[in-house]
Design a protein around this motif. Structure first.
Motif, PDB file in Angstrom:
ATOM      1  N   MET A   1      71.244 -48.627  29.400  1.00 41.52           N
ATOM      2  CA  MET A   1      70.666 -47.380  28.905  1.00 41.52           C
ATOM      3  C   MET A   1      71.495 -46.188  29.363  1.00 41.52           C
ATOM      4  N   ILE A   2      71.708 -45.242  28.438  1.00 39.57           N
ATOM      5  CA  ILE A   2      72.434 -44.010  28.746  1.00 39.57           C
ATOM      6  C   ILE A   2      71.399 -42.913  28.960  1.00 39.57           C
ATOM      7  N   PRO A   3      71.260 -42.395  30.185  1.00 43.00           N
ATOM      8  CA  PRO A   3      70.214 -41.400  30.453  1.00 43.00           C
ATOM      9  C   PRO A   3      70.717 -39.966  30.258  1.00 43.00           C
ATOM     10  N   PHE A   4      69.808 -39.101  29.805  1.00 40.55           N
ATOM     11  CA  PHE A   4      70.098 -37.670  29.678  1.00 40.55           C
ATOM     12  C   PHE A   4      68.940 -36.888  30.284  1.00 40.55           C
ATOM     13  N   ARG A   5      69.250 -35.822  30.982  1.00 46.36           N
ATOM     14  CA  ARG A   5      68.204 -34.992  31.576  1.00 46.36           C
ATOM     15  C   ARG A   5      68.561 -33.521  31.377  1.00 46.36           C
ATOM     16  N   ASN A   6      67.798 -32.855  30.538  1.00 48.87           N
ATOM     17  CA  ASN A   6      68.010 -31.435  30.249  1.00 48.87           C
ATOM     18  C   ASN A   6      69.462 -31.142  29.874  1.00 48.87           C
ATOM     19  N   MET A   7      69.967 -31.912  28.915  1.00 50.38           N
ATOM     20  CA  MET A   7      71.359 -31.768  28.498  1.00 50.38           C
ATOM     21  C   MET A   7      71.429 -31.231  27.075  1.00 50.38           C
ATOM     22  N   SER A   8      72.408 -30.379  26.828  1.00 49.09           N
ATOM     23  CA  SER A   8      72.627 -29.841  25.488  1.00 49.09           C
ATOM     24  C   SER A   8      73.338 -30.884  24.633  1.00 49.09           C
ATOM     25  N   VAL A   9      73.394 -30.616  23.322  1.00 46.68           N
ATOM     26  CA  VAL A   9      74.089 -31.514  22.404  1.00 46.68           C
ATOM     27  C   VAL A   9      75.565 -31.631  22.794  1.00 46.68           C
ATOM     28  N   ARG A  10      76.146 -30.515  23.204  1.00 46.37           N
ATOM     29  CA  ARG A  10      77.550 -30.532  23.603  1.00 46.37           C
ATOM     30  C   ARG A  10      77.747 -31.409  24.840  1.00 46.37           C
ATOM     31  N   ASP A  11      76.850 -31.306  25.801  1.00 49.36           N
ATOM     32  CA  ASP A  11      76.957 -32.118  27.012  1.00 49.36           C
ATOM     33  C   ASP A  11      76.778 -33.607  26.694  1.00 49.36           C
ATOM     34  N   ILE A  12      75.825 -33.905  25.814  1.00 47.88           N
ATOM     35  CA  ILE A  12      75.607 -35.299  25.424  1.00 47.88           C
ATOM     36  C   ILE A  12      76.844 -35.853  24.721  1.00 47.88           C
ATOM     37  N   ALA A  13      77.420 -35.047  23.846  1.00 40.60           N
ATOM     38  CA  ALA A  13      78.643 -35.477  23.151  1.00 40.60           C
ATOM     39  C   ALA A  13      79.768 -35.744  24.144  1.00 40.60           C
ATOM     40  N   HIS A  14      79.877 -34.900  25.168  1.00 36.14           N
ATOM     41  CA  HIS A  14      80.928 -35.077  26.180  1.00 36.14           C
ATOM     42  C   HIS A  14      80.727 -36.390  26.943  1.00 36.14           C
ATOM     43  N   VAL A  15      79.484 -36.721  27.263  1.00 38.61           N
ATOM     44  CA  VAL A  15      79.190 -37.986  27.950  1.00 38.61           C
ATOM     45  C   VAL A  15      79.603 -39.172  27.078  1.00 38.61           C
ATOM     46  N   LEU A  16      79.266 -39.120  25.794  1.00 36.81           N
ATOM     47  CA  LEU A  16      79.609 -40.211  24.886  1.00 36.81           C
ATOM     48  C   LEU A  16      81.117 -40.317  24.679  1.00 36.81           C
ATOM     49  N   GLU A  17      81.800 -39.175  24.674  1.00 36.78           N
ATOM     50  CA  GLU A  17      83.262 -39.196  24.566  1.00 36.78           C
ATOM     51  C   GLU A  17      83.879 -39.960  25.732  1.00 36.78           C
ATOM     52  N   ASN A  18      83.398 -39.692  26.940  1.00 32.98           N
ATOM     53  CA  ASN A  18      83.934 -40.364  28.120  1.00 32.98           C
ATOM     54  C   ASN A  18      83.607 -41.854  28.125  1.00 32.98           C
ATOM     55  N   LEU A  19      82.416 -42.204  27.647  1.00 28.41           N
ATOM     56  CA  LEU A  19      81.990 -43.596  27.686  1.00 28.41           C
ATOM     57  C   LEU A  19      82.725 -44.447  26.663  1.00 28.41           C
ATOM     58  N   TYR A  20      82.972 -43.893  25.488  1.00 24.61           N
ATOM     59  CA  TYR A  20      83.563 -44.677  24.406  1.00 24.61           C
ATOM     60  C   TYR A  20      85.020 -44.339  24.119  1.00 24.61           C
ATOM     61  N   GLY A  21      85.566 -43.347  24.805  1.00 19.30           N
ATOM     62  CA  GLY A  21      86.967 -43.003  24.590  1.00 19.30           C
ATOM     63  C   GLY A  21      87.245 -42.446  23.213  1.00 19.30           C
ATOM     64  N   VAL A  22      86.342 -41.592  22.721  1.00 16.38           N
ATOM     65  CA  VAL A  22      86.503 -40.994  21.385  1.00 16.38           C
ATOM     66  C   VAL A  22      86.389 -39.472  21.504  1.00 16.38           C
ATOM     67  N   GLU A  23      86.639 -38.792  20.387  1.00 18.44           N
ATOM     68  CA  GLU A  23      86.446 -37.342  20.316  1.00 18.44           C
ATOM     69  C   GLU A  23      85.368 -37.047  19.283  1.00 18.44           C
ATOM     70  N   ILE A  24      84.381 -36.265  19.665  1.00 23.29           N
ATOM     71  CA  ILE A  24      83.251 -35.965  18.791  1.00 23.29           C
ATOM     72  C   ILE A  24      83.280 -34.491  18.399  1.00 23.29           C
ATOM     73  N   ASP A  25      83.241 -34.233  17.088  1.00 18.61           N
ATOM     74  CA  ASP A  25      83.170 -32.860  16.578  1.00 18.61           C
ATOM     75  C   ASP A  25      81.720 -32.548  16.216  1.00 18.61           C
ATOM     76  N   LEU A  26      81.235 -31.402  16.666  1.00 16.64           N
ATOM     77  CA  LEU A  26      79.860 -31.006  16.395  1.00 16.64           C
ATOM     78  C   LEU A  26      79.787 -30.130  15.150  1.00 16.64           C
ATOM     79  N   SER A  27      78.788 -30.385  14.330  1.00 15.01           N
ATOM     80  CA  SER A  27      78.578 -29.580  13.137  1.00 15.01           C
ATOM     81  C   SER A  27      78.191 -28.158  13.548  1.00 15.01           C
TER      82      SER A  27
END
Length: 214
Positions: A164-190
């Motif tokens: 499980m990937i936990p989030f606590r009071n995180m913005s969409v940008r912060d969540i995207a940054h966590v996923l980028e580090n975990l999966y080695g990708v770059e995420i662009d936000l709409s």
């Protein structure tokens, strides 16, 4: 004199018998992590192939275990009896906290990441001593005999134990940054996404980033 020697020898044998503390050694299978409870109610999640050794009872003035591999510890609080995890490269000392300890990192190094509480780490080969805070990681290089501390999102270090990937009071940008580090990708936000709101919860880790984004 022979009688005294015999008595002394018998006393030594009795002392060894009654003071011997049985040691328990557990190795997780190569298939999946395992969860176990230590005698002091400390919870441990042992990653695949890892080994932990500890006494059947924590007698004396400390709680000491030996680790080879990776484990997540949720230490039961006991201000009078510190909890110590020893490995080939480092020794951690806590009273009650949650941390991830990995002795098999790349480059002949070990890593200790803190999720909750406070943690003292001492290198076993002259690397020095540090105290880390939540969302910090100590990296012990056993080849160069150095120890460094860096900021991390510590819960991400322990995703292996429950998927499980936990989030606590995180913005969409912060969540995207966590996923980028975990999966080695770059995420662009709409441009239309609300970047001010924060979110808390869990997302199950998928094999691919697409599974998580869906």
């Amino acid at each position: 004199a022979a009688g005294l020697l015999l008595i002394a020898g018998g006393a030594t044998a009795l002392w060894a018998t009654y003071n011997h503390i049985e040691q328990i050694s557990i190795t997780a299978s190569a298939g999946k992590p395992m969860e176990l409870m230590l005698p002091d109610n400390t919870k441990v999640w042992l990653n695949k192939g890892g080994t932990i050794s500890y006494p059947k009872e924590f007698d004396g003035d400390e709680r000491r275990v030996e680790l080879s591999g990776e484990a997540l510890f949720c230490v039961a609080k006991n201000p009078n009896k510190p909890f110590i995890v020893s490995s080939q490269g480092a020794c951690t000392r806590v009273l009650g906290t949650t941390f991830n300890f990995n002795t098999r990192c790349q480059g002949n190094s070990e890593e200790v990441s803190l999720l909750e509480g406070s943690l003292e780490i001492t290198g076993t080969n002259g690397e020095g001593k540090v105290v880390i805070q939540p969302n910090q990681k100590a990296i012990i290089d056993k080849t160069k005999h150095t120890m460094e501390v860096e900021d991390v999102y510590a819960p991400l270090e322990a995703v292996w134990h429950d998927g499980m990937i936990p989030f606590r009071n995180m913005s969409v940008r912060d969540i995207a940054h966590v996923l980028e580090n975990l999966y080695g990708v770059e995420i662009d936000l709409s441009a239309g996404l609300d970047r001010r709101s924060t979110y808390s919860g869990y997302i199950r880790r998928g094999d691919k980033i697409d599974d998580v984004l869906d």
